[in-house]
Design a protein around this motif. Structure first.
Motif, mmCIF file in Angstrom:
data_model
loop_
_atom_site.group_PDB
_atom_site.id
_atom_site.type_symbol
_atom_site.label_atom_id
_atom_site.label_comp_id
_atom_site.label_asym_id
_atom_site.label_seq_id
_atom_site.Cartn_x
_atom_site.Cartn_y
_atom_site.Cartn_z
ATOM 1 N N ALA A 5 35.221 69.076 -4.033
ATOM 2 C CA ALA A 5 35.706 70.290 -3.360
ATOM 3 C C ALA A 5 34.522 71.158 -3.005
ATOM 4 C CB ALA A 5 36.646 71.064 -4.275
ATOM 5 N N SER A 6 34.664 71.952 -1.940
ATOM 6 C CA SER A 6 33.563 72.853 -1.584
ATOM 7 C C SER A 6 34.104 74.054 -0.817
ATOM 8 C CB SER A 6 32.523 72.116 -0.743
ATOM 9 O OG SER A 6 33.083 71.719 0.485
ATOM 10 N N GLY A 7 33.334 75.111 -0.799
ATOM 11 C CA GLY A 7 33.725 76.306 -0.069
ATOM 12 C C GLY A 7 33.371 77.553 -0.864
ATOM 13 N N SER A 8 33.854 78.714 -0.372
ATOM 14 C CA SER A 8 33.610 79.945 -1.118
ATOM 15 C C SER A 8 34.520 79.935 -2.344
ATOM 16 C CB SER A 8 33.929 81.147 -0.232
ATOM 17 O OG SER A 8 35.316 81.167 0.012
ATOM 18 N N LYS A 9 34.284 80.877 -3.264
ATOM 19 C CA LYS A 9 35.102 80.938 -4.479
ATOM 20 C C LYS A 9 36.591 81.019 -4.108
ATOM 21 C CE LYS A 9 32.437 84.151 -6.273
ATOM 22 N NZ LYS A 9 31.892 85.238 -7.085
ATOM 23 N N LYS A 11 39.645 78.490 -4.791
ATOM 24 C CA LYS A 11 40.817 78.927 -5.572
ATOM 25 C C LYS A 11 42.097 78.799 -4.751
ATOM 26 C CE LYS A 11 38.415 81.977 -8.710
ATOM 27 N NZ LYS A 11 38.072 83.367 -8.978
ATOM 28 N N ASN A 12 41.942 78.893 -3.427
ATOM 29 C CA ASN A 12 43.109 78.760 -2.551
ATOM 30 C C ASN A 12 43.690 77.364 -2.557
ATOM 31 O OD1 ASN A 12 43.399 81.361 -1.790
ATOM 32 N ND2 ASN A 12 42.139 81.202 0.053
ATOM 33 N N ILE A 13 42.888 76.417 -3.088
ATOM 34 C CA ILE A 13 43.441 75.064 -3.251
ATOM 35 C C ILE A 13 44.705 75.173 -4.097
ATOM 36 C CG2 ILE A 13 43.026 72.790 -4.304
ATOM 37 C CD1 ILE A 13 40.065 73.161 -3.592
ATOM 38 N N LEU A 14 44.659 76.167 -4.988
ATOM 39 C CA LEU A 14 45.829 76.375 -5.863
ATOM 40 C C LEU A 14 46.643 77.586 -5.437
ATOM 41 C CD1 LEU A 14 44.281 75.704 -9.377
ATOM 42 C CD2 LEU A 14 45.547 74.147 -7.931
ATOM 43 N N PRO A 32 44.707 81.580 -10.411
ATOM 44 C CA PRO A 32 44.008 80.333 -10.741
ATOM 45 C C PRO A 32 42.497 80.559 -10.839
ATOM 46 C CG PRO A 32 44.810 80.278 -8.485
ATOM 47 C CD PRO A 32 45.356 81.515 -9.103
ATOM 48 N N SER A 33 41.870 79.930 -11.838
ATOM 49 C CA SER A 33 40.412 80.009 -11.979
ATOM 50 C C SER A 33 39.802 78.712 -11.453
ATOM 51 C CB SER A 33 40.050 80.191 -13.441
ATOM 52 O OG SER A 33 40.376 79.003 -14.135
#
Lengths: 362, 310
Positions: B213-217, B221-224, B294-295
């Motif tokens: 996974a990659s991207g900004s924090k 977190k938006n994955i969740l 989500p963390s």
């Protein structure tokens, strides 16, 4: 390279004990073993069936060659002393031949055999000349002893004879032995730097890899060389040991040897995966090389063909040959070119293989 | 500034790194997050030109680092995971040594060493032998060495491993300060989620040689984002209770750690009441129920099915 030398020097200044102890131990060993061997002359009991005058003639020739302490004894005493081990060898003198009695074949036997051969040869030659020409015999003998010119051949590769100087043997032997440790424990800095990640940091710097190798190896070379120079100088100037006017040449001869030991250490570092392995291999290699190469005792007294064959791949053999050549045998540097060339060749080969192995591993 | 394309490293049968793609822009702090053995250090070693990749390329300012490593090396500072210092030299001597290795001007070096000692907070200890330092002080000096030649890009490979919380905070603040005040670009690897969350603008999550996974924090977190996390603390975790939760159609994921049960549930589901009901049904004594955002830890768990420090 400056940085490497800076760090190594700082580390030496911070902890000079290893270098000083190694140099001190080397001097102590050479001093005590050299001095004790110097005053010790093996005792050789002699029983003679020759006339008293003739016995004295042979004895006087023998005593000229020195190195052994001769004493006339009764036949039974001689046999008893050799049997019980209080004498390593005994000598029977007869009118036309001699016999040597030994309990075991040691260096004493080799030396005695050489000396009696020369002494007896000399005696028989004089005797025959006297018998051949009673008138001019005495004159001929005089001429034989005082010739118009002499042709003298000295050798340090010969198997037939050698000159043994116990003090120089100890100084040379221990100096070339202990310097192996000094050099190896500095070359190990390459392995330490690799294990601790310092080497990787250096690789990522603008410094070139060859500068790092040259830095550490130059340092190991100079420290090793300084050690042997200190040891030799101590004996030459503080204790007045006779280097047969070959002191300067002896220091020159040490250069290819020290270089060969630096290369040997690089080779061992290349083979060793860790510093622990390196530390385990070094004592084994140094002690075996010293034993095989004639560091502890003159190689000339070694009779085992296997050991002699092994000594041909040992840098200690060649440096001892070269050191004896330029001191005891009074050869110029050119007279030691053969062992020097072998040492240079060994340096090149071992350095090449060692660095290659280290690079492959990294 | 730096671009990594399809980077691979294979040791005999083992694929340590398998097709990593990432980029770093000037002035960013980028996190490379992953458990031990994920391939982070191998990736950093290849990116810094220390070891050659089996495949792929690393480009620094549009030039291949594989072919021309020198340009990167001049601008790069690397903080290795191990303490790569001479323990029998003082802090100042270590800095002097590395300064000479970096062929720094003698006059410039003295001033630079003072500056670095200031940054890492070791001015008072500069003449002490490194072997007498605490773990945290060694770590700070380890960082200081990498800053000596004014790099514009710094790779930090788990620089806080095995140190006390105070030293850790000092290091994290130093990294932030370096980025803010000197516009230093930093690649920070860690398996401490909170460090990466605190420091980094963008994050790459790595597992088993892959970027998963990659991207900004927030991106990560938006994955969740479609889910919510419930953390249920109980007096005793009963198997009956967890089984009922697991069987519930709304529960996406369930983990149990000691007396805490963590659930992932779709955001639109009102699940609070259900938890209370199931607890009553199984006579489970609830201590607390928390609904959490989500963390990154949750994301990692979601992506790999394992906790980051497993």
């Amino acid at each position: 390279m400056k940085g490497i030398l800076y760090a190594q020097l700082k580390l030496l200044i911070r902890n000079p004990a290893t270098f000083l102890i190694m140099t001190g131990i080397c001097i102590l060993f050479a001093f005590f073993i050299g001095s004790s061997s110097g005053t010790y002359q093996s005792y050789i009991p002699i029983y003679s069936e020759m006339e008293e005058k003739e016995t004295e003639q042979v004895l006087s020739h023998l005593q000229q060659y020195g190195a052994q302490n001769y004493e006339l004894v009764e036949k039974e005493v001689l046999e008893k002393e050799v049997r019980e081990g209080s004498a390593e060898a005994g000598l029977f003198l007869f009118d036309d031949h001699y016999e040597i009695v030994i309990a075991s074949k040691t260096g004493t036997f080799t030396l005695l055999e050489q000396n009696i051969q020369k002494a007896y040869g000399h005696y028989l030659q004089e005797k025959q000349l006297k018998q051949a020409d009673n008138v001019n015999g005495a004159q001929l003998i005089k001429q034989l002893n005082e010739p118009m010119f002499t042709v003298e051949t000295k050798t340090f590769f010969g198997e037939d004879s050698f000159i043994y100087d116990s003090k120089l043997q100890a100084i040379f032997g221990f100096a070339v032995f202990f310097v192996i440790y000094t050099i190896a424990f500095n070359v190990i800095h390459i392995l330490v730097a690799k294990q601790e990640g310092i080497w990787d940091r250096i690789i990522l710097s603008p410094s070139r890899k060859w500068e790092m190798y040259v830095g550490i190896l130059c340092y190991a070379f100079f420290l090793g060389y300084i050690q042997v120079v200190i040891v030799f100088s101590f004996f030459r100037y503080a204790l007045g040991v006779n280097f047969y006017d070959g002191f300067g040449n002896a220091l020159l001869v040490l250069i290819p040897y020290v270089l060969a030991i630096v290369s040997l250490s690089v080779l061992i570092a290349g083979i060793s995966k860790t510093t622990q392995t390196f530390n385990a291999i070094i004592p084994i290699v140094s002690v075996s090389f010293a034993m095989i190469g004639g560091s502890y005792w003159p190689i000339e007294i070694v009779t085992s063909k296997f050991m002699l064959a092994l000594s041909k791949i040992d840098p200690v053999t060649y440096v001892m040959d070269a050191l004896k050549a330029v001191t005891i045998y009074g050869e110029p540097i050119s007279g030691a070119l053969f062992p020097i060339s072998i040492l240079v060749l060994m340096s090149v080969v071992m350095m090449g293989v060692g660095i290659n192995l280290m690079e492959r591993r990294s | 500034m730096l671009e990594v394309t399809d980077l691979k490293k294979q040791y005999k049968q083992t694929k340590a790194v398998d097709g990593v793609n990432l980029f770093i822009e000037q002035g960013e702090i980028v996190g490379l997050l992953g458990p031990n053995g994920a391939g982070k250090s191998t990736t950093i070693s290849m990116m810094s030109s220390l070891i050659p990749p089996s495949e792929g390329d690393v480009r620094f300012l549009n030039e291949s680092v594989i072919k021309q490593p020198q340009k990167l090396r001049e601008k790069l500072g690397v903080v290795p995971q191990e303490i790569a210092l001479y323990l029998n030299l003082t802090a100042r001597e270590n800095l002097q040594f590395f300064g000479k290795i970096y062929k720094m001007d003698k006059k410039q070096l003295g001033a630079k060493i003072d500056q670095v000692l200031e940054i890492i907070g070791l001015v008072d200890k500069q003449n002490d032998l490194v072997k007498t330092f605490s773990g945290g002080m060694k770590r700070r000096l380890n960082i200081g060495v990498a800053l000596l030649h004014d790099p514009s890009l710094v790779f930090m490979d788990e620089p806080t491993v095995g140190i006390d919380p105070q030293s850790r905070n000092y290091i994290l603040d130093t990294v932030k300060r370096l980025n803010r005040e000197k516009n230093m670009t930093i690649l920070y690897t860690s398996h401490y989620m909170e460090e990466v969350e605190y420091l980094c603008d963008r994050i790459y999550i790595m597992d088993q040689g892959h970027i998963i996974a990659s991207g900004s924090k927030d991106d990560i977190k938006n994955i969740l984002s479609a889910e919510q996390t419930f953390q249920i603390e109980t007096a005793v975790v009963k198997e009956e209770f967890t089984n009922l939760l697991k069987e519930h159609p709304s529960v996406r994921q369930l983990t149990v750690q000691e007396k805490t049960v963590t659930l992932l549930v779709p955001k639109e589901v009102v699940f609070f009441q259900t938890i209370i009901e199931l607890a009553e049904q199984t006579n489970t004594e609830l201590k607390s129920v928390q609904v959490q955002k989500p963390s990154l830890e949750d994301v990692f768990l979601h992506l790999t099915g394992r906790a980051l420090r497993d």
